[in-house]
Design a protein around this motif. Structure first.
Motif, PDB file in Angstrom:
ATOM      1  N   HIS A 467      49.434  39.989  46.517  1.00 49.04           N
ATOM      2  CA  HIS A 467      48.318  40.788  47.023  1.00 49.04           C
ATOM      3  C   HIS A 467      47.131  40.987  45.782  1.00 49.04           C
ATOM      4  CE1 HIS A 467      49.926  41.755  50.828  1.00 49.04           C
ATOM      5  NE2 HIS A 467      51.128  42.087  50.316  1.00 49.04           N
ATOM      6  N   LEU A 468      45.945  41.410  46.314  1.00 48.94           N
ATOM      7  CA  LEU A 468      45.046  41.393  45.234  1.00 48.94           C
ATOM      8  C   LEU A 468      45.210  42.416  44.171  1.00 48.94           C
ATOM      9  CD1 LEU A 468      42.220  40.043  44.577  1.00 48.94           C
ATOM     10  CD2 LEU A 468      41.046  41.801  45.879  1.00 48.94           C
ATOM     11  N   LEU A 490      34.123  41.208  41.938  1.00 48.01           N
ATOM     12  CA  LEU A 490      34.871  40.800  42.964  1.00 48.01           C
ATOM     13  C   LEU A 490      34.257  39.366  43.450  1.00 48.01           C
ATOM     14  CD1 LEU A 490      36.225  43.898  45.010  1.00 48.01           C
ATOM     15  CD2 LEU A 490      37.321  42.320  43.559  1.00 48.01           C
ATOM     16  N   ARG A 494      36.656  36.049  43.297  1.00 47.02           N
ATOM     17  CA  ARG A 494      37.005  35.178  44.641  1.00 47.02           C
ATOM     18  C   ARG A 494      36.766  33.721  44.296  1.00 47.02           C
ATOM     19  NH1 ARG A 494      34.762  36.190  50.678  1.00 47.02           N
ATOM     20  NH2 ARG A 494      35.797  34.633  51.760  1.00 47.02           N
ATOM     21  N   CYS A 497      39.749  32.647  41.855  1.00 49.21           N
ATOM     22  CA  CYS A 497      41.155  32.679  42.351  1.00 49.21           C
ATOM     23  C   CYS A 497      41.651  32.618  43.783  1.00 49.21           C
ATOM     24  CB  CYS A 497      41.453  34.379  42.201  1.00 49.21           C
ATOM     25  SG  CYS A 497      41.441  34.868  40.427  1.00 49.21           S
ATOM     26  N   GLN A 498      40.565  32.568  44.353  1.00 51.08           N
ATOM     27  CA  GLN A 498      41.078  32.185  45.829  1.00 51.08           C
ATOM     28  C   GLN A 498      41.727  30.958  46.229  1.00 51.08           C
ATOM     29  OE1 GLN A 498      37.976  33.079  49.041  1.00 51.08           O
ATOM     30  NE2 GLN A 498      38.954  31.951  50.783  1.00 51.08           N
ATOM     31  N   TRP A 508      41.128  36.670  52.286  1.00 50.54           N
ATOM     32  CA  TRP A 508      40.623  37.161  51.116  1.00 50.54           C
ATOM     33  C   TRP A 508      39.936  38.394  51.582  1.00 50.54           C
ATOM     34  CZ3 TRP A 508      40.724  36.418  45.836  1.00 50.54           C
ATOM     35  CH2 TRP A 508      39.772  37.323  45.353  1.00 50.54           C
ATOM     36  N   GLU A 511      42.347  41.288  52.062  1.00 50.84           N
ATOM     37  CA  GLU A 511      42.821  41.775  50.878  1.00 50.84           C
ATOM     38  C   GLU A 511      41.846  42.158  49.975  1.00 50.84           C
ATOM     39  OE1 GLU A 511      45.832  41.343  49.000  1.00 50.84           O
ATOM     40  OE2 GLU A 511      46.866  40.618  50.781  1.00 50.84           O
ATOM     41  N   GLU A 512      40.395  42.107  49.856  1.00 45.84           N
ATOM     42  CA  GLU A 512      39.589  42.746  49.309  1.00 45.84           C
ATOM     43  C   GLU A 512      39.344  44.249  49.980  1.00 45.84           C
ATOM     44  OE1 GLU A 512      34.745  42.287  48.226  1.00 45.84           O
ATOM     45  OE2 GLU A 512      36.100  40.667  48.061  1.00 45.84           O
ATOM     46  N   TYR A 515      42.222  46.312  48.989  1.00 40.94           N
ATOM     47  CA  TYR A 515      42.219  46.764  47.491  1.00 40.94           C
ATOM     48  C   TYR A 515      41.181  48.096  47.191  1.00 40.94           C
ATOM     49  CZ  TYR A 515      40.798  46.532  42.626  1.00 40.94           C
ATOM     50  OH  TYR A 515      40.473  46.967  41.405  1.00 40.94           O
TER      51      TYR A 515
END
Length: 530
Positions: A467-468, A490, A494, A497-498, A508, A511-512, A515
């Protein structure tokens, strides 16, 4: 050690867990569980670690970041704990430069206040005798004002300096897990143990549930070690007496420029005479900690209360009156729950008087570690393994072997010697892979932090991020060190890392959102009413 330790590897590894003849299954992915796994793996045991959330998710990423000898424990007569803590502090300083670093602490003394210079100096003489070296010195008031600019001056007699150490607790867990995996151990997160399996009155395995898919498995083992910290009583027989007293410690993180300190300052809070610390960490300044009974649901992440915020800001006002630190200066907060075993006073008495000694609870086939400290994770692990070994018919000796393998010297172009030392301490065996990421991505840091973009890339690819928040709060600390949980970065995170995480756009975005809500609830200022 599998180099691709990520979610794809995890998905492939899960079905095979039930077919393995495990000597030992460890429940709990904090420093205690990681230490047990590491000591078992280097002895050739077939061992598996299961963590229900994320590695270091609980107390082991929310501590006060101190690897210390436990000076306060001398006054309480806990000589063994102090001795073990001092020895392990020295061991970690030697084995993990760049991750565990020495830090000078200053205790100011004021007219008519406890402890005075002579009493504190005598206590430190005992402390130094245990460590086998003299590490303290008295400074008069004038010297102290140079060493700690802005410290409260009225009534100041001077201050005493002594040495302890600081670390990044979550990275220490990851480093210990990497050593265990290098010796053949398996470690997985996102797997919740729902019950213990018993046969003829003996624990013989566990039933687990995958938090990501809901899949269930049963795993067999010869012996089980439970190292779940404040959650240690969850899997005990219902008839067992409840002995844990969860205590919460909360912290503030301030920008380094807002309250600059070159070393740690330790002082007694004016309200309750408890020790409070202000110290530099990762380019920021930490203020902590509180110590009170945690009565909230343990399954919900602990967070700071309004009263704790007021208490810690009062500590700043007391010791640095001219700085005028207020709520608006706080970058982030964190709160951890200490797994303290209740003493003879039970759940009564002052939390700060509760012992930090650990105990083992045993039943056939199962050993549970309750209590303990980050600094002494290695001797605690040996003790657990000795109890497990007795059930396996194996003798376990403390041979003093290193927990962490030495890191080969490596020059990373574009980085300073200090940066390379920091990275070697945090990544150990993975330093060459990180160097390759630096070669590909450059040596730029993320915002005002010391964290490289290359660290994010490496973690996303090879550190089992589910998870993020795993990535931003534990593999790296930028969610704490940058404003609003690194919100402004972010989009760039993204892009980097995505693809490495293998998430599609919908994943994504989910997850954002998760987070941001998590950060607001657990790491921002508390709501105005609790």
């Amino acid at each position: 050690m599998n180099q691709d330790w990520n979610a794809q590897w995890r998905q492939q590894a899960l079905p095979g867990l039930a077919t393995q003849p495990w000597d030992l299954i460890v429940i709990g992915g904090g420093i205690s569980g990681a230490g047990i796994l590491r000591e078992a793996a280097r002895r050739g045991w077939r061992c598996l670690l299961l963590e229900q959330r994320d590695f270091a998710w609980g107390t082991s990423s929310r501590s006060s970041k101190m690897v210390h000898g436990g000076l306060r424990y001398i006054a309480k007569g806990q000589w063994r704990l102090t001795r073990d803590s001092v020895r392990e502090r020295q061991r970690l300083l030697q084995e993990a430069p760049g991750l565990v670093e020495p830090m000078s602490f200053l205790m100011p003394h004021y007219h008519g206040q406890f402890p005075g210079p002579k009493l504190f100096g005598g206590l430190l003489s005992l402390y130094d005798a245990i460590a086998g070296r003299r590490n303290h010195r008295f400074h008069d008031a004038r010297q102290l004002q140079y060493l700690a600019p802005g410290v409260k001056e009225p009534g100041l007699l001077g201050g005493t300096s002594f040495l302890d150490a600081l670390t990044d607790d979550a990275r220490l867990v990851m480093r210990v897990l990497a050593e265990a995996r290098a010796d053949g151990a398996v470690a997985l997160n996102g797997l919740r143990v729902t019950r213990l399996l018993r046969e003829n009155g003996r624990v013989c395995g566990v039933a687990i549930e995958d938090s990501e898919t809901g899949a269930v498995l049963t795993l067999d083992c010869t012996v089980l070690a439970v190292a779940t910290g404040a959650w240690a009583e969850r899997l005990r027989p219902a008839s067992s007496r409840r002995q844990l007293r969860p205590l919460r410690g909360s912290h503030l993180l301030l920008p380094g420029w807002r309250l600059p300190v070159a070393q740690a300052l330790s002082f007694m809070h004016g309200e309750d005479r408890r020790p409070v610390f202000v110290f530099p960490w990762e380019g920021a300044t930490v203020v902590g900690t509180t110590d009170l009974d945690h009565r909230d649901d343990l399954d919900q992440s602990a967070s700071i209360s309004q009263e704790e915020l007021r208490y810690l800001l009062a500590a700043c006002a007391q010791q640095f009156p001219q700085a005028q630190i207020g709520p608006g200066d706080v970058l982030s907060t964190w709160a951890g729950v200490r797994p303290v075993v209740a003493g003879s006073e039970g759940q009564q008495g002052k939390p700060s008087n509760a012992t930090r000694e650990h105990v083992l609870w045993q039943e056939p086939g199962c050993v549970t570690l309750a209590g303990g400290k980050l600094t002494t994770f290695r001797p605690q692990a040996i003790e657990v393994l000795q109890a497990c070994g007795a059930m396996l018919g194996r003798e376990v000796l403390d041979d003093g072997a290193p927990v962490l393998a030495p890191v080969a010297a490596l020059d990373i172009p574009g980085l300073s010697r200090a940066q390379t030392r920091r990275l070697a301490g945090r990544y150990g065996r993975d330093l060459p892979r990180l160097a390759q990421q630096v070669a590909n991505l450059g040596g730029d840091c993320i915002g005002a932090s010391d964290t490289l973009w290359a660290e994010l890339a490496l973690a996303a690819e090879t550190e089992l991020v589910l998870h993020l928040d795993d990535l931003l709060l534990r593999r790296t600390r930028i969610g704490l060190l940058l404003a609003e949980g690194a919100a402004q970065y972010l989009p760039a995170i993204r892009r980097l890392c995505q693809p490495r995480l293998g998430w599609d756009d919908a994943r994504w975005q989910a997850e954002e959102q998760r987070y941001r809500l998590l950060w607001q609830r657990q790491h921002s200022l508390p709501p105005t009413t609790d």
